[in-house]
Each structure stands twice: as structure tokens, then as C-alpha cells.
Motif scaffolding. Structure first.
Motif, short mmCIF file in Angstrom:
data_model
loop_
_atom_site.label_atom_id
_atom_site.label_comp_id
_atom_site.label_asym_id
_atom_site.label_seq_id
_atom_site.Cartn_x
_atom_site.Cartn_y
_atom_site.Cartn_z
N VAL A 120 0.87 -1.18 0.00
CA VAL A 120 0.00 0.00 0.00
C VAL A 120 0.91 1.23 0.00
O VAL A 120 1.67 1.44 0.95
CB VAL A 120 -0.93 0.04 1.23
N ASN A 121 0.84 2.02 -1.06
CA ASN A 121 1.57 3.28 -1.12
C ASN A 121 0.58 4.42 -0.99
O ASN A 121 -0.52 4.37 -1.58
CB ASN A 121 2.33 3.41 -2.45
N GLY A 122 0.93 5.44 -0.23
CA GLY A 122 -0.01 6.54 -0.07
C GLY A 122 0.55 7.69 0.73
O GLY A 122 1.76 7.84 0.89
N GLU A 123 -0.37 8.49 1.23
CA GLU A 123 -0.04 9.69 2.00
C GLU A 123 -0.57 9.51 3.42
O GLU A 123 -1.73 9.14 3.61
CB GLU A 123 -0.68 10.93 1.36
N ALA A 124 0.28 9.80 4.40
CA ALA A 124 -0.07 9.55 5.80
C ALA A 124 -0.19 10.84 6.59
O ALA A 124 0.44 11.85 6.27
CB ALA A 124 0.97 8.64 6.44
N THR A 125 -1.01 10.78 7.63
CA THR A 125 -1.11 11.85 8.61
C THR A 125 -0.99 11.24 10.00
O THR A 125 -1.30 10.07 10.21
CB THR A 125 -2.45 12.61 8.51
N VAL A 126 -0.54 12.05 10.95
CA VAL A 126 -0.36 11.61 12.34
C VAL A 126 -1.16 12.53 13.25
O VAL A 126 -1.12 13.75 13.09
CB VAL A 126 1.12 11.65 12.75
N SER A 127 -1.89 11.94 14.21
CA SER A 127 -2.69 12.75 15.12
C SER A 127 -2.67 12.14 16.52
O SER A 127 -2.59 10.92 16.67
CB SER A 127 -4.14 12.84 14.63
N ARG A 128 -2.75 12.99 17.53
CA ARG A 128 -2.88 12.50 18.91
C ARG A 128 -4.28 12.70 19.45
O ARG A 128 -4.56 12.35 20.61
CB ARG A 128 -1.85 13.16 19.82
N ASP A 129 -5.17 13.28 18.66
CA ASP A 129 -6.54 13.48 19.11
C ASP A 129 -7.56 13.05 18.07
O ASP A 129 -8.68 13.56 18.03
CB ASP A 129 -6.77 14.94 19.52
N ASP A 130 -7.18 12.12 17.21
CA ASP A 130 -8.10 11.59 16.20
C ASP A 130 -9.26 10.89 16.91
O ASP A 130 -9.05 10.10 17.83
CB ASP A 130 -7.37 10.60 15.29
N PRO A 131 -10.52 11.15 16.51
CA PRO A 131 -11.65 10.49 17.17
C PRO A 131 -11.63 8.97 17.05
O PRO A 131 -12.27 8.28 17.85
CB PRO A 131 -12.87 11.10 16.46
#
Length: 202
Positions: A120-131
Motif C-alpha cells: 500500500v503506497n499513499g499519503e499519511a497523517t499523524v494525530s494524537r486526538d483523532d476520534p
């Protein structure tokens, strides 16, 4: 699709040198997709580990092992998956890279009796408060990946953990490995390139 998602000039130079452009494009046409199939979902959500490739803002690469219980990676949309970041060594090599360069590659492998690989190739995001974090026990951060290309890999070189012998497809002195079955499939048999040989002068 092949040009925009999968191949750049470096890929094309080697494909042309080894006469594999036709099969490369055919594999993309027949196997590469941008939305997870039911089979992809079952495989990914059943995995206990995967490998994550990232790079920083200077293009320096990093590859890490991510593990958990089955279901620790979840497909959360037609083209999106998510996984938790658990307590680690505090270096944040992979997730820090994502903050600087969101392009990622994930490799899922089944090393059992019926080996399988999905990339799987793609674009990532990182969060500490994702619901969504409440769905992932023990998560400190949550990573979402929007897939731009999902594709299987031929599993012929995968070795079952603990096996004493190499894959029967692995070249070795005095041994001619068999061709993988997929080269004879109707979708691919007319596109196969010659067995690769070392170019003259290489």
C-alpha cells in the motif's frame, strides 16, 4: 495510471534495459487499484505485523516493523486505513518522517503455507486526538494512510519462518529455479519479458 502512480524515469530506464515495460504496465493494469477489495481488507485486518517505509525531508529513508494483535490495522474507508502508534523507544523515526514527508509505503506479508504480499503506497497523517483513537487500545498516536496504489506482489521468495531451506525459486549455483505460475496466466503470458540477464558491459 502506470505513469502517474507507479513509474518514474528511473523505473522506465531499467524496464527498457531489461525489456520489461510491457509486463510492468500489464501488472499495473490488472492488479493495481486505489480502493481496498474485500480480500485486501480481510488480509490487512488479519495481519499481526507489517513493514512501514518512510523518508525524511531530505529523502533519507527509514524502514520499520509495526506489530500488534490481528485488527490493529483497520481499513476505515474505500481507500484509507489506520493504525496506532504504541509505546516505543521515543525516537519517532517513522512518525517524525511522516510529519516532514507524508509519502509512505506499507508491506503486509503472510509467511504461512500460502504466502502472500500486499503493498500500500499513499499519503499519511499523524494525530494524537483523532476520534478513531478510542478504537485502538494502547494508542498514543494514530496514523491514517490514504492509499494511492494498492497492489499484490509475487510471493515466490517468501520463506516460512523456521524453514531451513531457501525458497525453491531462489537462484543458486547448479540449480535452475522454476518459473512462477503467474507467468502462465492468460492475463500475463503474452506480456512476459525474457529472463533477465546481466547487460553487456555491466
Amino acid at each position: 495510471m502506470a505513469e502517474s502512480l507507479m513509474f518514474h524515469d528511473g523505473n522506465r530506464r531499467l524496464q527498457d534495459e531489461f525489456d520489461s515495460r510491457r509486463i510492468a504496465d500489464r501488472l499495473v493494469e490488472k492488479l493495481t487499484h486505489t480502493e481496498f477489495t474485500a480480500s485486501d481488507r480481510a488480509f490487512i485486518e488479519g495481519a499481526m505485523f507489517f513493514f512501514l517505509a518512510t523518508s525524511d525531508d531530505r529523502g533519507q529513508p527509514d524502514c520499520s516493523f509495526k506489530g500488534g494483535t490481528p485488527g490493529f490495522v483497520k481499513v476505515i474507508g474505500a481507500s484509507e486505513l489506520a493504525f496506532p502508534d504504541y509505546d516505543g523507544n521515543g525516537m519517532f523515526k517513522s512518525l517524525g518522517n511522516i510529519l516532514a514527508n507524508p509519502s509512505v509505503g506499507l508491506l503486509f506479508i503472510d509467511m504461512g503455507e500460502k504466502p502472500r504480499r500486499v503493498r500500500v503506497n499513499g499519503e499519511a497523517t499523524v494525530s494524537r486526538d483523532d476520534p478513531l483513537m478510542q478504537r485502538f487500545a494502547g494508542a498514543q498516536l494514530l496514523v491514517r494512510v490514504k492509499a494511492r496504489a494498492i497492489f499484490p506482489n509475487c510471493p515466490r521468495y517468501i520463506v516460512t519462518p523456521g524453514a531451513s531451506d531457501a525458497s525453491r525459486y531462489a537462484p543458486r549455483p547448479g540449480y535452475e529455479p522454476p518459473e512462477p505460475a503467474w507467468k502462465g496466466f492468460d492475463d500475463f503470458k503474452d506480456y512476459i519479458h525474457p529472463r533477465q540477464k546481466t547487460p553487456e558491459g555491466a
